[in-house]
Enzyme design. Structure first.
Site, PDB file in Angstrom:
ATOM      1  N   PHE A 112       5.436  17.131 -25.728  1.00  0.00           N
ATOM      2  CA  PHE A 112       6.131  16.648 -24.122  1.00  0.00           C
ATOM      3  C   PHE A 112       4.457  15.363 -23.016  1.00  0.00           C
ATOM      4  O   PHE A 112       3.754  17.020 -23.502  1.00  0.00           O
ATOM      5  CB  PHE A 112       6.645  17.277 -23.502  1.00  0.00           C
ATOM      6  CG  PHE A 112       7.231  16.557 -22.562  1.00  0.00           C
ATOM      7  CD1 PHE A 112       8.607  16.107 -21.994  1.00  0.00           C
ATOM      8  CD2 PHE A 112       6.157  16.459 -20.894  1.00  0.00           C
ATOM      9  CE1 PHE A 112       8.779  15.225 -21.079  1.00  0.00           C
ATOM     10  CE2 PHE A 112       6.797  15.946 -20.173  1.00  0.00           C
ATOM     11  CZ  PHE A 112       8.331  15.358 -19.456  1.00  0.00           C
TER      12      PHE A 112
ATOM     13  N   ASP B 286      -3.868  18.193 -24.303  1.00  0.00           N
ATOM     14  CA  ASP B 286      -3.499  17.605 -22.984  1.00  0.00           C
ATOM     15  C   ASP B 286      -2.711  18.928 -22.576  1.00  0.00           C
ATOM     16  O   ASP B 286      -1.854  20.145 -23.121  1.00  0.00           O
ATOM     17  CB  ASP B 286      -2.170  16.780 -23.862  1.00  0.00           C
ATOM     18  CG  ASP B 286      -1.220  17.124 -22.355  1.00  0.00           C
ATOM     19  OD1 ASP B 286      -1.297  18.116 -21.369  1.00  0.00           O
ATOM     20  OD2 ASP B 286      -0.066  16.031 -22.877  1.00  0.00           O
TER      21      ASP B 286
ATOM     22  N   LYS C 112      -0.969  18.524 -13.285  1.00  0.00           N
ATOM     23  CA  LYS C 112      -0.100  19.412 -12.263  1.00  0.00           C
ATOM     24  C   LYS C 112      -1.127  20.321 -11.444  1.00  0.00           C
ATOM     25  O   LYS C 112      -1.201  20.683  -9.912  1.00  0.00           O
ATOM     26  CB  LYS C 112       0.510  20.321 -13.064  1.00  0.00           C
ATOM     27  CG  LYS C 112       1.113  19.916 -13.983  1.00  0.00           C
ATOM     28  CD  LYS C 112       2.248  20.487 -15.208  1.00  0.00           C
ATOM     29  CE  LYS C 112       2.441  19.692 -15.826  1.00  0.00           C
ATOM     30  NZ  LYS C 112       4.605  19.783 -15.338  1.00  0.00           N
TER      31      LYS C 112
HETATM   32  C1  LIG Z   1       2.173  19.171 -21.716  1.00  0.00           C
HETATM   33  C2  LIG Z   1       2.390  17.494 -20.311  1.00  0.00           C
HETATM   34  N1  LIG Z   1       1.873  16.527 -20.418  1.00  0.00           N
HETATM   35  C3  LIG Z   1       1.675  15.971 -19.516  1.00  0.00           C
HETATM   36  C4  LIG Z   1       2.547  16.208 -18.784  1.00  0.00           C
HETATM   37  C5  LIG Z   1       3.025  14.897 -17.734  1.00  0.00           C
HETATM   38  O1  LIG Z   1       2.935  15.346 -16.299  1.00  0.00           O
HETATM   39  P1  LIG Z   1       3.131  14.333 -14.961  1.00  0.00           P
HETATM   40  O2  LIG Z   1       4.614  14.852 -14.661  1.00  0.00           O
HETATM   41  O3  LIG Z   1       2.371  14.979 -13.688  1.00  0.00           O
HETATM   42  O4  LIG Z   1       3.460  12.820 -15.516  1.00  0.00           O
HETATM   43  C6  LIG Z   1       3.143  17.081 -18.176  1.00  0.00           C
HETATM   44  C7  LIG Z   1       4.519  17.271 -17.603  1.00  0.00           C
HETATM   45  O5  LIG Z   1       5.410  18.536 -17.762  1.00  0.00           O
HETATM   46  C8  LIG Z   1       3.072  18.411 -19.543  1.00  0.00           C
HETATM   47  O6  LIG Z   1       3.667  19.247 -19.408  1.00  0.00           O
END
Ligand SMILES: Cc1ncc(COP(=O)(O)O)c(C=O)c1O
Length: 463
Positions: A151, A236, A265
């Site tokens: 994700f 990530d 976040k």
């Molecule tokens: C590992 C990871 N990458 C990217 C994202 C995307 O972040 P955003 O919701 O701020 O766009 C999330 C969101 O849950 C995430 O958990």
């Protein structure tokens, strides 16, 4: 008359659900009403939410991980008030701001050594989009590798790297040249890299969906393979970073040096949308390589003073309150105390995780009566049992948690990093009671199970 937000909230108190039903996502309202999560929260502090009767809820969801410091942290509030009071020149655009420079300087000191440059944006998905573009431009290659069950966000580029069909369905065609490989499979990675067409391999050090942990050698070896084949390794850390796993960055557990590290976040304490890509000078200098390309990638609100000040305050709180140690200590103790329950409850297969990124696994019981009940739920919809755990955890014990992903019997806890021993005891006691109730067939929880199964069957029919 000037607008008073306090007055507005008072006048319209309780209209949340009707307003959302009318003007926003009414399906979300339906979901909350169906599972009994339609509470009216009035205030929040630290790891707690409060409703109008001053009932206290323990938040193990942390707004999907943004409230690492807990809610409304006074240090971040003070920093934000100061920014407002100072009437600073913000977003001049034909200028470079001091606060973004200071936050970049601080972050560079805190990220692995090869990462000396920062790009700021407004969300996790925007950080992912930037990483895709930067990797393509830097390498002159187009292919991006990602992992099954990954994700990385829900914008079009990030969606092309999403490992779950439910998120992608109907939104295609997505970005071309994006290919999934299994997580924790170095053979598959090397095979994919060998053609030397891959710009980047983007991976969550710990996958959020399912809380999948890497094998001990996986990430360091994956980075080594990427470098051997001229591919950029992108970590990530949007969910696992900034202390969540007991170290500032999850990759520190495995000594990995990425070419890019993505964060978002928790970076602004949950107050202001923010995201960032930490990268090597090589990547930055390739993308922004000429004066006429100085604005080739960016976003209007990025580097805004509120987000930058909140970021500086957040990093200070993480250090001043020893939140890395607390996350490591509370997480280890919670996993071990929850695992002690697994000996007594057939449905519960145990807890696992790193720091305060914790998964609880549920599975098929051994005794016949329980097995029949389990099969009924699983036939209606895989993963329903875990919902049958989170709902009473919330309704009876006022603990907010989530199912770790679609179609899986895993519950995920992402508590604020500030939780105390007594919060942990609250969780373990509540889980003990919920599990005890789950093993009473028939019983109140199984009445809920039947209702959930009914809804799932109906949804399947109408799909
Ligand atoms: C590992 C990871 N990458 C990217 C994202 C995307 O972040 P955003 O919701 O701020 O766009 C999330 C969101 O849950 C995430 O958990």
């Amino acid at each position: 008359m000037t607008l008073s937000i306090a007055q507005l909230i008072e006048t319209h108190r309780g209209e949340n659900f009707s307003l959302h039903e009318r003007h926003l996502n009414s399906q979300m309202v339906r979901v909350l009403r169906t599972i009994g999560y339609d509470r009216l929260y009035t205030h929040a502090e630290g790891p707690y939410l409060y409703d109008g009767e001053n009932n206290r809820y323990l938040d193990l969801l942390s707004g999907f991980g943004v409230f690492a410091l807990g809610r409304n942290h006074p240090t971040v509030k003070t920093a934000l008030k100061e920014v407002l009071e100072l009437d600073l020149p913000d977003l001049v655009q034909m200028d470079v701001s001091l606060l973004s420079g200071l936050l970049a300087d601080k972050l560079v000191k805190l990220t692995p050594a090869p990462l000396t440059k920062l790009f700021f944006c407004n969300s996790g998905a925007e950080a992912v989009e930037a990483a895709i573009k930067f990797a393509r431009y830097t390498t002159g290659r187009s292919r991006i590798l990602y992992c099954e069950h990954a994700f990385h966000g829900l914008t079009m580029g990030a969606l092309a790297l999403n490992g779950e069909e439910i998120f992608r369905q109907g939104f295609g065609p997505l970005l071309p040249d994006c290919d999934a490989i299994p997580f924790n499979d170095l053979g598959a990675l090397e095979q994919a890299l060998q053609t030397r067409e891959t710009a980047a391999f983007i991976v969550e050090p710990i996958q959020g969906k399912g809380v999948n942990l890497p094998a001990d050698d996986y990430l360091a070896e994956a980075a080594r393979l990427c470098h051997r084949y001229g591919t950029l390794f992108v970590a990530d850390e949007i969910q696992a970073g900034l202390g969540r796993t007991g170290k500032l960055w999850a990759i520190e557990h495995w000594g990995v040096e990425p070419d890019m590290l993505l964060m978002a976040k928790a970076l602004s304490g949950g107050f202001i949308p923010v995201g960032a890509v930490a990268m090597t000078a090589h990547v930055m200098d390739k993308v922004f390589n000429r004066m006429d390309r100085a604005v080739v990638h960016g976003s209007t609100f990025s580097k805004n003073n509120m987000a930058m000040a909140a970021g500086l305050a957040t990093l200070e709180v993480i250090e001043a309150e020893n939140l890395l140690d607390n996350a490591a200590r509370q997480g280890e103790a919670m996993v071990s105390e929850l695992n002690a329950l697994a000996e007594r409850y057939e449905f519960f297969k145990g807890a696992r995780g790193k720091g305060l990124m914790i998964a609880l696994d549920f599975g098929k019981p051994t005794s016949l009566k329980l097995k029949t009940a389990w099969n009924l739920l699983e036939t209606a919809n895989k993963g329903l049992f875990s919902q049958m755990v989170t709902i009473p955890l919330f309704k009876r014990h006022r603990i907010l948690s989530q199912v770790a992903g679609h179609g899986m019997n895993v519950v995920k806890f992402l508590p604020p990093l500030v939780i105390s021993d007594s919060d942990r005891a609250w969780v373990v006691r509540a889980m003990d009671e919920v599990l005890e109730d789950c093993h009473k067939v028939p019983g109140a929880i199984w009445d809920l199970g039947k209702t959930l199964a009914g809804h799932a069957m109906k949804a399947k029919k109408s799909a």
